[in-house]
Design a protein around this motif. Structure first.
Motif, mmCIF file in Angstrom:
data_model
loop_
_atom_site.group_PDB
_atom_site.id
_atom_site.type_symbol
_atom_site.label_atom_id
_atom_site.label_comp_id
_atom_site.label_asym_id
_atom_site.label_seq_id
_atom_site.Cartn_x
_atom_site.Cartn_y
_atom_site.Cartn_z
ATOM 1 N N PRO A 170 0.832 -1.211 0.000
ATOM 2 C CA PRO A 170 0.000 0.000 0.000
ATOM 3 C C PRO A 170 0.862 1.255 0.000
ATOM 4 O O PRO A 170 1.838 1.333 0.765
ATOM 5 N N PRO A 171 0.532 2.230 -0.834
ATOM 6 C CA PRO A 171 1.351 3.447 -0.927
ATOM 7 C C PRO A 171 1.314 4.299 0.331
ATOM 8 O O PRO A 171 2.274 5.033 0.612
ATOM 9 N N VAL A 172 0.195 4.248 1.056
ATOM 10 C CA VAL A 172 0.063 4.996 2.311
ATOM 11 C C VAL A 172 -0.741 4.147 3.292
ATOM 12 O O VAL A 172 -1.283 3.100 2.937
ATOM 13 N N LYS A 173 -0.838 4.611 4.508
ATOM 14 C CA LYS A 173 -1.623 3.900 5.518
ATOM 15 C C LYS A 173 -3.109 3.940 5.147
ATOM 16 O O LYS A 173 -3.577 4.904 4.537
ATOM 17 N N PHE A 174 -3.821 2.897 5.546
ATOM 18 C CA PHE A 174 -5.257 2.860 5.283
ATOM 19 C C PHE A 174 -5.952 2.103 6.405
ATOM 20 O O PHE A 174 -5.295 1.451 7.239
ATOM 21 N N ASP B 40 -21.218 -4.650 4.535
ATOM 22 C CA ASP B 40 -21.313 -3.191 4.634
ATOM 23 C C ASP B 40 -19.949 -2.739 5.127
ATOM 24 O O ASP B 40 -19.593 -2.983 6.287
ATOM 25 N N ASN B 41 -19.164 -2.121 4.262
ATOM 26 C CA ASN B 41 -17.818 -1.736 4.658
ATOM 27 C C ASN B 41 -17.348 -0.521 3.859
ATOM 28 O O ASN B 41 -18.014 -0.088 2.906
ATOM 29 N N ALA B 42 -16.235 0.014 4.251
ATOM 30 C CA ALA B 42 -15.673 1.191 3.581
ATOM 31 C C ALA B 42 -14.166 1.215 3.803
ATOM 32 O O ALA B 42 -13.635 0.494 4.670
ATOM 33 N N LEU B 43 -13.485 2.036 3.028
ATOM 34 C CA LEU B 43 -12.031 2.152 3.142
ATOM 35 C C LEU B 43 -11.659 3.624 3.244
ATOM 36 O O LEU B 43 -12.161 4.457 2.485
ATOM 37 N N VAL B 44 -10.793 3.945 4.189
ATOM 38 C CA VAL B 44 -10.275 5.308 4.332
ATOM 39 C C VAL B 44 -8.753 5.228 4.271
ATOM 40 O O VAL B 44 -8.141 4.372 4.921
ATOM 41 N N PHE B 45 -8.149 6.100 3.451
ATOM 42 C CA PHE B 45 -6.693 6.077 3.363
ATOM 43 C C PHE B 45 -6.114 7.439 3.719
ATOM 44 O O PHE B 45 -6.809 8.464 3.722
ATOM 45 N N GLN B 46 -4.864 7.432 4.030
ATOM 46 C CA GLN B 46 -4.155 8.634 4.488
ATOM 47 C C GLN B 46 -4.170 9.713 3.403
ATOM 48 O O GLN B 46 -4.149 9.420 2.205
ATOM 49 N N ASN B 47 -4.247 10.955 3.836
ATOM 50 C CA ASN B 47 -4.246 12.066 2.887
ATOM 51 C C ASN B 47 -2.958 12.083 2.055
ATOM 52 O O ASN B 47 -1.870 11.805 2.573
#
Length: 638
Positions: free
Chosen positions: A360-364, A384-391
């Protein structure tokens, strides 16, 4: 001459489980060995980390509190009063006490010697089941359910012989053996080469004479008490305990507890006078009970493929059936099943990340939503899920998002293979709408709160119940902080969320009849999710958000926390928590019976008693909705 004290003890014990399951003579034999203990108020029976006693305890009079050390103070876990037993689990697990037992008032206890009890109980199916259920549920009385008796009459759920029943134990055939004259050094080399922890000492006729274990070598050879060239017969543990090949798991556990051993020799006729055909160890019992949570956890962590995780997920379903069948308290079931599901998701994501061409290029962070986010998912439902990654910098955003969308696609595909169906509304991390950077997620939640609409309220009801499954916890913490900051000016948002929480009125009609579906494939069935459970879920969410309660998503726990925050409404909140757990268990039973989600109930198949008990769970719904109307001034919305 009659032992009148023992007779009085027996007369009292026979009123309570598991003693009411014993034959009269067996109960008398146990009663003759009971020790009577008097505890003044404030006196300990035992304290946390004490070495286990040789007896467990039955409360004759008074009350004993069970306390767990929580930092600088002890927190009350449970109170045992007349008829309750405690201190049993450490005797089964062979561990020190995990809690302290303190007399809350002057108390009289019966100390039941474990060896006397298991000597009688090991061949009694009902007693064995009781002890194993007590061990599994970690409760003082597995007959109880949430301290309130049975919520619903027991259904005839098909039992799986792998769980809590007296299935035949799987033992090792052709175990490694040596003669009595074998030097300990040679025996130890055999053990090392075969990577085993014990060896059986047999004579020329292959009759077992003794057992040598790693602990024997450590305690007798390494200490210098015996030479490494000493004959095996000098350090072996003898005589051996033998049983026939048909021994069950429950019997083996009881025998091991009774004799304080970890190995049983299996012989042709079960006696110590015939040929050895196998050996059964504690480790073998754990493996035989492949649906034991600790074994499943190890299996999940070691899984190398999605196929293996799917097999384990099926075993979790079997475990759930057994827990429900055994009437294990729902709070305990939720903790175990939720933890196992989370571990499966965690491992599935690890395997998915490994499939990607690059790291992964950044934290997530991968977050679960809805029932899974609330840790209320017992039966398999959709994802039911989602993904959030670092700015990241704007110039790198699309490339970074493309990477995580590809990863999310692999993850959701694998979860589908494991048994978690795709979300029909596509609320999954593989959807570009639900795979975003932290800043985008913050902005999205902020807009939902600042500019609420029917659509955003619907989304909020799903996305506000999120829980970290895998990845960077700090990303989720920052998102939570941002949400609660936005909620400081969310009066309109609360009002619209409150209106949404009232969209499902009491599940009963004017004449107290169940409100059923009027059309579609589920016509004439009762929708327990939307009509009974969702009103409680929505109310708990709204109230805890308005109180700025963080890190508690589970509906029952939300109500229990509210009961502490608002003592004046404690009774209502506790009744809501109890009702929700009852409804969730009822839905789970229905799902197991009908091999579906348990959402739509065919009322005609329920007993009159169950219909009445189901209706009793509805009263808190009306009461909590009345509280919402007043608190959030919702009458003008109706």
């Amino acid at each position: 001459m009659k032992n009148t004290i023992a007779e009085r003890i027996a007369d009292f014990l026979k009123k309570f489980p598991p003693f009411n399951l014993l034959e009269k003579d067996d109960l008398k034999a146990i009663s003759e060995n009971v020790k009577v203990h008097y505890l003044d108020k404030g006196r300990h029976c035992f304290t946390e980390n004490d070495e286990r006693h040789d007896q467990f305890y039955f409360v004759k009079d008074g009350a004993v509190g069970l306390y767990k050390n929580d930092g600088d103070e002890e927190s009350l876990v449970d109170i045992c009063d007349e008829g309750d037993i405690f201190g049993l689990r450490p005797l089964i697990t062979q561990e020190n006490y995990q809690m302290s037992a303190l007399a809350n008032e002057e108390s009289v206890l019966y100390g039941i010697p474990i060896q006397n009890f298991t000597a009688i109980a090991e061949n009694e199916k009902k007693i064995s089941n009781y002890l194993i259920a007590s061990f599994a549920s970690n409760t003082r009385n597995p007959v109880e359910l949430e301290k309130g008796g049975k919520l619903f009459t027991e259904y005839k759920v098909e039992r799986n012989p792998d769980l809590f029943e007296l299935q035949t134990a799987t033992y090792i055939s052709n175990p490694i053996c040596c003669s009595p004259e074998t030097p300990v050094k040679d025996a130890a080399l055999k053990m090392r080469n075969q990577k085993i922890g014990s060896i059986i000492v047999v004579n020329d006729q292959q009759v077992p004479l003794g057992v040598i274990t790693n602990s024997d070598i450590r305690n007798k050879i390494a200490t210098g008490d015996f030479s490494i060239n000493t004959q095996a017969s000098f350090i072996m543990s003898s005589p051996v305990i033998t049983q026939p090949s048909g021994i069950t798991i429950a019997q083996a556990q009881m025998i091991m507890v009774r004799h304080n051993i970890r190995h049983i020799c299996i012989t042709e006729d079960g006696t110590a006078n015939t040929k050895l055909i196998g050996m059964l160890s504690e480790h073998d019992i754990m493996l035989s009970k492949a649906n034991n949570p600790s074994v499943l956890i190890k299996g999940i962590k070691r899984a190398k493929s999605i196929k293996t995780l799917r097999e384990i997920r099926l075993k979790i379903g079997v475990l759930l059936k057994a827990y429900i069948d055994q009437n294990i308290p729902l709070s305990h079931v939720l903790k175990i099943v939720s933890e196992l599901n989370s571990l499966i998701l965690d491992r599935a994501i690890e395997l998915s990340v490994a499939e990607m061409p690059t790291s992964p290029p950044v934290k997530f962070a991968w977050i679960a939503l809805g029932s899974q986010g609330r840790k209320e998912q017992l039966l398999p439902t959709d994802q039911d899920n989602a993904l959030v990654f670092q700015n990241v910098a704007d110039s790198n955003y699309e490339e970074t998002k493309s990477y995580f969308l590809e990863l999310a696609g692999i993850i959701t595909k694998h979860l589908h293979t494991i048994g978690f169906e795709y979300c029909k509304a596509d609320m999954m991390g593989s959807n570009p709408k639900w795979c975003n950077s932290l800043s985008i997620w913050k902005e999205q939640f902020s807009n939902w709160i600042a500019k609420p609409s029917q659509e955003t309220i619907l989304l909020s009801s799903i996305f506000f119940d999120f829980d970290l499954v895998y990845g960077d916890a700090q990303l989720v913490d920052e998102l939570s902080k941002s949400i609660f900051k936005s909620l400081e000016k969310g009066d309109l948002f609360y009002s619209l969320m409150g209106r949404d929480a009232l969209k499902s009125p009491s599940p009963l009609g004017f004449f107290r009849q169940f409100l059923v579906e009027h059309d579609g494939k589920n016509k004439d069935t009762f929708d327990i999710k939307s009509r009974a459970m969702m009103p409680l879920i929505d109310a708990a969410r709204l109230l805890t958000l308005s109180q700025h309660v963080k890190n508690i998503n589970n509906t029952a726990l939300r109500f229990e926390n509210l009961a502490v925050l608002e003592p004046q409404n404690a009774e209502l909140y506790k009744s809501c928590a109890y009702a929700f757990k009852a409804l969730l268990k009822f839905r789970t039973k229905q799902g197991i019976l009908n091999n579906d989600s348990g959402r739509y109930i065919q009322l005609g198949k329920l007993s009159k008693e169950d219909r009445l008990k189901l209706k009793r769970c509805f009263k808190p719904i009306k009461d909590i909705q009345e509280l919402l109307k007043v608190r959030f001034q919702l009458t003008h919305f109706l």
